[in-house]
Design an enzyme around this catalytic site. Sequence first.
Site, PDB file in Angstrom:
ATOM      1  N   TYR A  97      42.498  -2.831 -20.375  1.00  0.00           N
ATOM      2  CA  TYR A  97      42.753  -1.631 -19.586  1.00  0.00           C
ATOM      3  C   TYR A  97      43.246  -0.516 -20.510  1.00  0.00           C
ATOM      4  O   TYR A  97      44.006  -0.768 -21.453  1.00  0.00           O
ATOM      5  CB  TYR A  97      43.805  -1.921 -18.515  1.00  0.00           C
ATOM      6  CG  TYR A  97      43.885  -0.888 -17.416  1.00  0.00           C
ATOM      7  CD1 TYR A  97      42.821  -0.691 -16.549  1.00  0.00           C
ATOM      8  CD2 TYR A  97      45.022  -0.101 -17.254  1.00  0.00           C
ATOM      9  CE1 TYR A  97      42.879   0.252 -15.538  1.00  0.00           C
ATOM     10  CE2 TYR A  97      45.100   0.847 -16.241  1.00  0.00           C
ATOM     11  CZ  TYR A  97      44.023   1.018 -15.387  1.00  0.00           C
ATOM     12  OH  TYR A  97      44.092   1.958 -14.387  1.00  0.00           O
ATOM     13  N   ASN A 180      48.494   4.243  -5.032  1.00  0.00           N
ATOM     14  CA  ASN A 180      47.341   4.329  -4.132  1.00  0.00           C
ATOM     15  C   ASN A 180      47.338   5.565  -3.230  1.00  0.00           C
ATOM     16  O   ASN A 180      46.322   6.280  -3.186  1.00  0.00           O
ATOM     17  CB  ASN A 180      47.235   3.048  -3.308  1.00  0.00           C
ATOM     18  CG  ASN A 180      46.926   1.845  -4.173  1.00  0.00           C
ATOM     19  OD1 ASN A 180      46.077   1.910  -5.050  1.00  0.00           O
ATOM     20  ND2 ASN A 180      47.621   0.748  -3.949  1.00  0.00           N
ATOM     21  N   VAL A 220      43.790   2.255  -1.325  1.00  0.00           N
ATOM     22  CA  VAL A 220      43.387   3.656  -1.482  1.00  0.00           C
ATOM     23  C   VAL A 220      42.554   4.090  -0.283  1.00  0.00           C
ATOM     24  O   VAL A 220      42.741   5.182   0.268  1.00  0.00           O
ATOM     25  CB  VAL A 220      42.600   3.865  -2.786  1.00  0.00           C
ATOM     26  CG1 VAL A 220      42.023   5.283  -2.850  1.00  0.00           C
ATOM     27  CG2 VAL A 220      43.491   3.630  -4.002  1.00  0.00           C
ATOM     28  N   GLY A 315      36.889   3.255  -9.282  1.00  0.00           N
ATOM     29  CA  GLY A 315      36.925   1.818  -9.480  1.00  0.00           C
ATOM     30  C   GLY A 315      35.512   1.269  -9.571  1.00  0.00           C
ATOM     31  O   GLY A 315      34.530   1.984  -9.357  1.00  0.00           O
ATOM     32  N   MET A 317      34.625  -2.425  -8.422  1.00  0.00           N
ATOM     33  CA  MET A 317      34.949  -3.792  -8.027  1.00  0.00           C
ATOM     34  C   MET A 317      33.759  -4.743  -8.122  1.00  0.00           C
ATOM     35  O   MET A 317      33.921  -5.932  -8.363  1.00  0.00           O
ATOM     36  CB  MET A 317      35.531  -3.799  -6.610  1.00  0.00           C
ATOM     37  CG  MET A 317      36.922  -3.206  -6.527  1.00  0.00           C
ATOM     38  SD  MET A 317      37.716  -3.483  -4.930  1.00  0.00           S
ATOM     39  CE  MET A 317      36.702  -2.467  -3.858  1.00  0.00           C
ATOM     40  N   LEU A 341      44.428   8.279 -11.897  1.00  0.00           N
ATOM     41  CA  LEU A 341      45.692   8.957 -11.612  1.00  0.00           C
ATOM     42  C   LEU A 341      46.513   9.191 -12.872  1.00  0.00           C
ATOM     43  O   LEU A 341      47.182  10.215 -12.998  1.00  0.00           O
ATOM     44  CB  LEU A 341      46.500   8.149 -10.591  1.00  0.00           C
ATOM     45  CG  LEU A 341      47.808   8.797 -10.124  1.00  0.00           C
ATOM     46  CD1 LEU A 341      47.545  10.090  -9.344  1.00  0.00           C
ATOM     47  CD2 LEU A 341      48.628   7.821  -9.272  1.00  0.00           C
TER      48      LEU A 341
END
Length: 409
Positions: A97, A180, A220, A315, A317, A341
Site C-alpha cells: 500500500y 469512509n 463509503v 477502489g 475490489m 483521501l
Amino acid sequence: MLRPSLSHSLLGLRPLSTSAASWAGQTGTQVSRAVVYSAHGDPAQVLKGFSYTLPALEKGCVRLRSGGCCAASESEACVGFPANQTVTLQNVIQGVYPSKPALRTDIGPEEVTIMGNEGVGVVEGFVEDGSVEKSLKIVVMGRSQLSTWQSHTNLPYTSLIRIASNPPISPVQAATLAINPPTALRMLSDFIPLDPQSPKQRNMDGKKQWVIQNGANSAVGTAAIQIAKSWNVGTINLVRDRDDLPALKSHLASLGADHVLSYSELLSNPKAARAQIKQWTKGGSLRLALNCVGGKETTEMVKLLDSEGILVTYGAMSKEPLQIPPSLFIFKKLTTTGFWLSNWVETHPEERASMMSSLAQMIADGHLVEPETEIVELAGDDEAVGGTIRGVMKKLEEGRGKKTLLRFV
C-alpha cells in the site's frame, strides 16, 4: 516524534492557563498493548499481540487511550479502532500500500509495525507547555497510519482532531468517522457540484442530480447514499448478488437509496437496465459514477452516464482492470479520475477539521448513520490477543460478520 501537520487554529486549540496543571494526567511511562506484525503476509496469519513501554511524554504530545465512553450513556461500550478486511488492509499488511505505517525498531528485540489507520481516543494526559486545550478529550486521527491499534499511545496534539457536535456523537460513531464518510463527501463534492451549498450549483439548470455507484453497501457507499439524500441528490446503487439480496435492498432503501440493482440485473440485460435507469432519471442529470469494484461491472455502469460524465475510482475490489470503450471518451466526453483521501488531506490540511465537524453534526442530526458494527474485546496476554485478532481477520476474510470495532480490556 511525528512531525506536526495541522495548525493550532485548525483544531480550535487555545493555550492552557497554569490552573489547568492538575489535568496533565498520565505523562510518565505507560505499558501499551498493541496489534503488530513483524513480517508481511496474510492478516489472518501474521498479526499478533505485543506489549511494550511507552516513554514519558514530550512537550506538544498527548497520551491517548484508545476508545472512550459516551458522556450521555456511561453504560455504552468503550471502543477503540475499526478493523476492515478490505483490499486496503490486506495491501498494508502485505507491504504494497502506498501509505505505510512506521516500522518500529525502538520498542523490542525485533522490528514490528503497529497496525491502525483509524480510531477514536481519549486524551489521558499531556505535558503542559501552554499548547493543549483542556477540553481536548475525545479525538480522532487527523493523519494517516498513526498506529491506532494499541491501548495507549503518545501523539503530537497537532495530529489529532477534536470532534464537535451538538449533541455529542458517541465513540462508536466517532471511531468510523475519519475515512469512509469523508471519502464519500469529497467524491460527491469535488467533481460534479452536487452540494446544494456550492456556488457552482447555480449552473446546473435546476435539474435533479443523480449519482450511480457500485459497491453501494460498503461503508463509503452507504455514507454516499445518506449524504446524497440529505442534498436531495438521487442515487442508483449497484451491489453484488447474494442470498439475502431483498433484505439488502430494503436496508439501503431505509438509508435513502432511490434504486438498487444487483450486478446480474445490470449485466444480464444491459439494454433493459439502461432503459430502466433512463426512465428513473428522466428530466434529471446523471453525470457522476463512483467505482470501487472495477471489471465488467464498471464498464456497464459508466455507459449509463450522460454526456460529459465523470467516473471516480477509489477502489478495485474485483482486482480486475478497467475496460472502457474509447467511444465514451470520443463521443460522450467521458472523464475518468481517481480519489485517495490521503492525497486530499495533504493538499487541503486546513479543511480537514471543519469537514469532520460537519460530518459529526450530520450524525448528531440523524442524517448519517454509522455502519452496523460488532465490538470485539482484546483481552488476556499477548498470545490471547493474537489469537483473537487472527480469528477476526479470518472471519472478515470469509465475508462473515459486520464492520468490526476492536478495543483492549
